[in-house]
Design an enzyme around this catalytic site. Structure first.
Site, mmCIF file in Angstrom:
data_model
loop_
_atom_site.group_PDB
_atom_site.id
_atom_site.type_symbol
_atom_site.label_atom_id
_atom_site.label_comp_id
_atom_site.label_asym_id
_atom_site.label_seq_id
_atom_site.Cartn_x
_atom_site.Cartn_y
_atom_site.Cartn_z
ATOM 1 N N CYS A 87 24.771 -4.823 26.186
ATOM 2 C CA CYS A 87 25.970 -5.280 26.564
ATOM 3 C C CYS A 87 25.617 -5.674 28.127
ATOM 4 O O CYS A 87 26.454 -6.482 28.489
ATOM 5 C CB CYS A 87 26.957 -4.166 26.427
ATOM 6 N N HIS A 94 32.905 -8.486 25.457
ATOM 7 C CA HIS A 94 31.864 -7.562 25.606
ATOM 8 C C HIS A 94 31.233 -7.484 24.007
ATOM 9 O O HIS A 94 31.692 -7.969 23.035
ATOM 10 C CB HIS A 94 32.254 -6.135 25.793
ATOM 11 N N HIS A 133 28.918 1.153 30.038
ATOM 12 C CA HIS A 133 29.272 -0.068 29.113
ATOM 13 C C HIS A 133 29.494 -1.349 29.869
ATOM 14 O O HIS A 133 30.585 -1.156 30.831
ATOM 15 C CB HIS A 133 30.195 0.127 28.153
#
Length: 164
Positions: free
Chosen positions: A113, A35, A23
């Protein structure tokens, strides 16, 4: 929470290892990151990607890095700085903060992301994870990535340009 290596500085990409994927976030100061993540709390806290393959919507959030990391391992990863010129830190932070709270289109291959973090830092969306995942598809994969990168660039560009 395990943070490897150096402490993040403003505008740094922070990579959080979640087992089968990573991530990506941008450090914006005061221990916070911005994010793209799922609007669904269960999926967000699960071991799957920020927004599952069944969802095409996500949200941009500003949250404490320690909360986003949970029990995972994170590190500053600006390795693309060797290839690409980062934007000025003030511009990265400004664009990140403008995007907070906005819903975004989400696609694991074309608009995830990592695309968002790279857009903020370098000015264009790019995802090595997505590219590696599609490498087996050869030319078809390349065409999908190019189309997706343009689509993601346009989406994030418009998102970070709008006010309020």
């Amino acid at each position: 929470m395990v943070l490897l290596g150096e402490k993040p500085r403003l505008g740094d990409r922070v990579e959080i290892s979640r087992g089968i994927y990573c991530h990506w976030t941008i450090y914006v100061g005061d221990g916070d990151v911005v994010h793209v993540t799922s609007t669904d709390e269960f999926r967000r806290n699960s071991s799957f990607c920020s927004s599952s393959a069944t969802s095409n919507k996500a949200v941009v959030k500003r949250e404490p890095l320690r909360d986003v990391m949970g029990e995972d391992i994170a590190q500053v990863n600006n390795k693309c700085d060797m290839k690409y010129q980062p934007r000025p830190v003030e511009e990265i932070i400004n664009k990140a903060n403008k995007a907070v709270g906005k819903e975004v289109n989400y696609d694991m291959v074309c608009c995830n992301c990592e695309h968002f973090a790279n857009f903020l830092r370098y000015g264009f969306p790019r995802s090595e994870q997505a590219a590696k995942g599609l490498s087996w598809a050869g030319l078809v994969g390349l065409l999908i990535i190019l189309k997706g990168n343009f689509k993601a660039w346009l989406h994030f560009h418009n998102l970070c340009q709008s006010t309020g």
